[in-house]
Design a protein around this motif. Structure first.
Motif: not given
Length: 141
Positions: A20-23, A25-34, A85-87, A129-130
């Motif tokens: 899972i790339s950083k991008e 990872y960020t997308l999936l984390l943002n979806i979870c946060q919703k 998310a990773p930086q 969906w994921i």
């Protein structure tokens, strides 16, 4: 709840296993946060609105993050202890993100606008969906 690696056992990545790339990872984390708001039935924070004189309940992010620190200790956190998310040069455990997705999917409840709560078992839909998101991202590469 058994997590992914508990059900399938830890294994070494094989050639066809995607990282899972950083991008992503960020997308999936943002979806979870919703969906965090849909965990309010577990992580309740009692509040009071002095303007209307009524109490209400909202999502307790602090309680949630403390629970995740115990359940998923390897999940990436920022300098304030929040799930992040990773930086640029951050090392991250992609499986801990999958654990978070599974936890959210297993525990969310849907609320209607009129205050009636409907408990749904949408884990399968969420996971499918994921998986579709992963396949779309892989096809874009």
């Amino acid at each position: 709840m058994n997590l992914y690696t508990e059900r399938h056992g830890l294994r070494k990545p094989i050639a066809r296993t995607s990282k899972i790339s950083k991008e992503v990872y960020t997308l999936l984390l943002n979806i979870c946060q919703k969906y965090y708001i849909n965990l309010t039935h577990i992580f309740k924070l009692q509040q009071h609105c002095s303007f209307v004189g009524q109490d209400y309940i909202e999502f307790n992010r602090s309680q949630f993050e403390n629970r995740m620190a115990i359940k998923i200790p390897n999940i990436l956190r920022d300098e304030y202890g929040h799930i992040a998310a990773p930086q640029d040069n951050d090392d991250y455990d992609q499986y801990s993100l999958i654990y978070l997705i599974e936890y959210v999917a297993e525990n969310i409840k849907i609320f209607l606008k009129d205050g009636i709560m409907i408990v749904t078992k949408i884990t399968g839909i969420f996971i499918v969906w994921i998986q579709q998101m992963f396949s779309m991202i892989i096809e874009m590469k």
